[in-house]
Design a protein around this motif. Structure first.
Motif, PDB file in Angstrom:
ATOM      1  N   VAL A 136       0.626   9.659  -5.060  1.00 43.67           N
ATOM      2  CA  VAL A 136       0.834  10.990  -4.474  1.00 43.67           C
ATOM      3  C   VAL A 136       1.870  11.765  -5.278  1.00 43.67           C
ATOM      4  CG1 VAL A 136       1.806  12.218  -2.494  1.00 43.67           C
ATOM      5  CG2 VAL A 136       0.117  10.430  -2.128  1.00 43.67           C
ATOM      6  N   GLY A 137       2.965  11.091  -5.621  1.00 47.30           N
ATOM      7  CA  GLY A 137       4.011  11.744  -6.404  1.00 47.30           C
ATOM      8  C   GLY A 137       3.504  12.247  -7.744  1.00 47.30           C
ATOM      9  N   LEU A 138       2.568  11.495  -8.356  1.00 48.15           N
ATOM     10  CA  LEU A 138       2.036  11.891  -9.656  1.00 48.15           C
ATOM     11  C   LEU A 138       1.084  13.074  -9.552  1.00 48.15           C
ATOM     12  CD1 LEU A 138       1.346   8.391 -11.271  1.00 48.15           C
ATOM     13  CD2 LEU A 138       3.080  10.050 -11.958  1.00 48.15           C
ATOM     14  N   TYR A 139       0.085  12.994  -8.614  1.00 49.07           N
ATOM     15  CA  TYR A 139      -0.904  14.072  -8.609  1.00 49.07           C
ATOM     16  C   TYR A 139      -0.441  15.323  -7.869  1.00 49.07           C
ATOM     17  CZ  TYR A 139      -2.706  12.012  -4.174  1.00 49.07           C
ATOM     18  OH  TYR A 139      -2.851  11.507  -2.911  1.00 49.07           O
ATOM     19  N   LEU A 140       0.585  15.209  -7.017  1.00 46.53           N
ATOM     20  CA  LEU A 140       1.100  16.424  -6.377  1.00 46.53           C
ATOM     21  C   LEU A 140       1.768  17.350  -7.403  1.00 46.53           C
ATOM     22  CD1 LEU A 140       2.606  15.479  -2.889  1.00 46.53           C
ATOM     23  CD2 LEU A 140       0.503  16.707  -3.405  1.00 46.53           C
ATOM     24  N   ARG A 196       0.832  -1.210   0.000  1.00 52.08           N
ATOM     25  CA  ARG A 196       0.000   0.000   0.000  1.00 52.08           C
ATOM     26  C   ARG A 196       0.866   1.259   0.000  1.00 52.08           C
ATOM     27  NH1 ARG A 196      -4.734  -0.220   4.366  1.00 52.08           N
ATOM     28  NH2 ARG A 196      -4.948   1.893   3.515  1.00 52.08           N
ATOM     29  N   MET A 197       1.954   1.220   0.755  1.00 54.56           N
ATOM     30  CA  MET A 197       2.847   2.382   0.815  1.00 54.56           C
ATOM     31  C   MET A 197       3.387   2.720  -0.571  1.00 54.56           C
ATOM     32  SD  MET A 197       6.550   2.711   2.697  1.00 54.56           S
ATOM     33  CE  MET A 197       7.229   1.432   1.622  1.00 54.56           C
ATOM     34  N   VAL A 198       3.867   1.707  -1.296  1.00 57.19           N
ATOM     35  CA  VAL A 198       4.440   1.932  -2.628  1.00 57.19           C
ATOM     36  C   VAL A 198       3.384   2.499  -3.580  1.00 57.19           C
ATOM     37  CG1 VAL A 198       5.425   0.790  -4.657  1.00 57.19           C
ATOM     38  CG2 VAL A 198       6.238   0.190  -2.372  1.00 57.19           C
ATOM     39  N   ILE A 199       2.193   1.895  -3.573  1.00 56.49           N
ATOM     40  CA  ILE A 199       1.127   2.331  -4.491  1.00 56.49           C
ATOM     41  C   ILE A 199       0.663   3.748  -4.144  1.00 56.49           C
ATOM     42  CG2 ILE A 199      -1.243   1.890  -5.240  1.00 56.49           C
ATOM     43  CD1 ILE A 199      -0.626  -1.134  -4.789  1.00 56.49           C
ATOM     44  N   GLN A 200       0.394   3.974  -2.842  1.00 60.89           N
ATOM     45  CA  GLN A 200      -0.130   5.271  -2.412  1.00 60.89           C
ATOM     46  C   GLN A 200       0.859   6.401  -2.673  1.00 60.89           C
ATOM     47  OE1 GLN A 200      -2.860   3.316   1.174  1.00 60.89           O
ATOM     48  NE2 GLN A 200      -1.079   4.540   1.673  1.00 60.89           N
ATOM     49  N   LEU A 201       2.128   6.166  -2.310  1.00 62.22           N
ATOM     50  CA  LEU A 201       3.126   7.223  -2.509  1.00 62.22           C
ATOM     51  C   LEU A 201       3.411   7.467  -3.986  1.00 62.22           C
ATOM     52  CD1 LEU A 201       5.693   6.587   0.381  1.00 62.22           C
ATOM     53  CD2 LEU A 201       4.000   8.397   0.191  1.00 62.22           C
ATOM     54  N   SER A 202       3.298   6.422  -4.799  1.00 58.08           N
ATOM     55  CA  SER A 202       3.483   6.599  -6.241  1.00 58.08           C
ATOM     56  C   SER A 202       2.397   7.507  -6.814  1.00 58.08           C
ATOM     57  CB  SER A 202       3.463   5.248  -6.954  1.00 58.08           C
ATOM     58  OG  SER A 202       4.535   4.430  -6.510  1.00 58.08           O
TER      59      SER A 202
END
Length: 262
Positions: free
Chosen positions: A50-54, A42-48
Motif C-alpha cells: 500500500v505504501g508503495l502504490y499509494l 499479512r499486515m506487514v506485506i499488505q501495508l508495505s
C-alpha cells in the motif's frame, strides 16, 4: 517539526514485540498463535505494498482511479465483514457492499465539499486515507451488528414466533433484536467520542501531530472525522440490517437458518 524517521533496524525492533506475544499465547494455550503470526505477516506485506502504490496513486490523482480504488476497498471490507459474521457469502456480499458503499461515498463527498471545502472532492490524498478510516470503523460495526442480530434471532426464535402468533408483524417482532444489534454495534463509537482526549488521543489527530501539523488543526480534523465515522457507521448498519431482514426470513416470516455458515 519533521516526523522522526524509522530505520530498518527500528522497524525490526518493533516487529520483535510479536515474539513475546507469541510465547504468551503458546504458554497460556490460548490457541490463536497461527492467526496471530499469519495476521501480522499479512499486515506487514499488505501495508508495505500500500505504501508503495499509494505514492503513484497520489501523484496521478485521477478521479476514475481514486473512485475505483475506494470501490475496491469497499469490496474487500464487505468480503471480510461477511466472512467474520459467519454468514453465507453469496447471500450477503452484494447487500453488504451496497450498505458500505453508499454511506461512505456520500459522507466523503459531504466532508470534502462542505467541511474541508476543497475544489477537487475526489482528491486522492484526502479521499483514500479518510475513506479507509471510515471503512475500518464501518467494518467493525457491521460485523458486530450482524452477529448480534442473528445470534439473538437464533437464540430467541421462540419469542419471535410467539410475537408473530400474537399478531405482530415481522418488523414489530424483530424490533427488540434490531435495536439491540444497533446499540451493541454503536457502543464502541459512542465510548470513543465520549473519552477522546481524556483516555486516548485518536489516531488521525496523533498522526497529524507527529507529522508536524498544528495541534489545533489536528483537533478540528479529528472532531469532524469522528462525527463522520459515527454517522456513516449508523447509516451503514441500518441499511445492512434492512438487507439482513430481507435475506434472513422467508415469505412466511420464518427465520431461514440456511443464511448462517456452519
Amino acid at each position: 517539526m519533521n516526523t522522526p524517521h524509522i530505520s530498518i533496524l527500528g522497524a525490526a525492533a518493533g516487529l520483535l514485540l510479536i515474539l513475546p506475544a507469541v510465547l504468551l499465547v503458546w504458554k497460556l494455550k490460548l490457541g490463536f498463535n497461527r492467526q496471530l503470526i499469519t495476521g501480522a505477516g499479512r499486515m506487514v506485506i499488505q501495508l508495505s505494498f500500500v505504501g508503495l502504490y499509494l505514492i503513484y496513486i497520489f501523484k496521478l490523482d485521477s478521479i476514475l482511479i481514486n473512485i475505483a480504488y475506494l470501490g475496491m476497498m469497499v469490496f474487500f471490507a464487505a468480503l471480510s465483514g461477511i466472512k467474520n459474521s459467519s454468514l453465507r457469502l453469496k447471500r450477503f456480499l452484494l447487500q453488504t457492499f451496497l450498505a458500505m458503499l453508499f454511506p461512505t461515498f456520500f459522507t466523503l463527498f459531504y466532508f470534502n465539499l462542505l467541511v474541508v471545502q476543497i475544489p477537487n472532492v475526489f482528491r486522492a490524498d484526502i479521499m483514500i486515507p479518510i475513506g479507509g478510516m471510515m471503512l475500518g470503523n464501518i467494518l467493525k460495526s457491521n460485523i458486530v451488528a450482524l452477529k448480534t442480530f442473528f445470534t439473538l434471532v437464533k437464540r430467541e426464535e421462540k419469542v419471535y414466533l410467539y410475537l408473530l402468533a400474537t399478531g405482530a408483524t415481522r418488523n414489530e417482532a424483530l424490533r427488540p433484536f434490531f435495536k439491540e444489534a444497533v446499540r451493541t454495534a454503536m457502543a464502541p463509537n459512542l465510548a470513543m467520542m465520549a473519552t477522546a482526549g481524556l483516555v486516548s488521543l485518536p489516531g488521525m489527530m496523533t498522526g497529524q501531530i507527529i507529522g508536524g501539523s498544528d495541534p489545533a488543526l489536528a483537533v478540528k480534523y479529528q472532531i469532524m472525522l469522528m462525527i463522520m465515522i459515527f454517522f456513516t457507521g449508523l447509516v451503514s448498519i441500518l441499511i445492512q440490517l434492512y438487507f439482513a431482514v430481507k435475506q434472513g426470513f422467508d415469505s412466511n416470516d420464518r427465520f431461514d437458518k440456511s443464511v448462517l455458515r456452519p
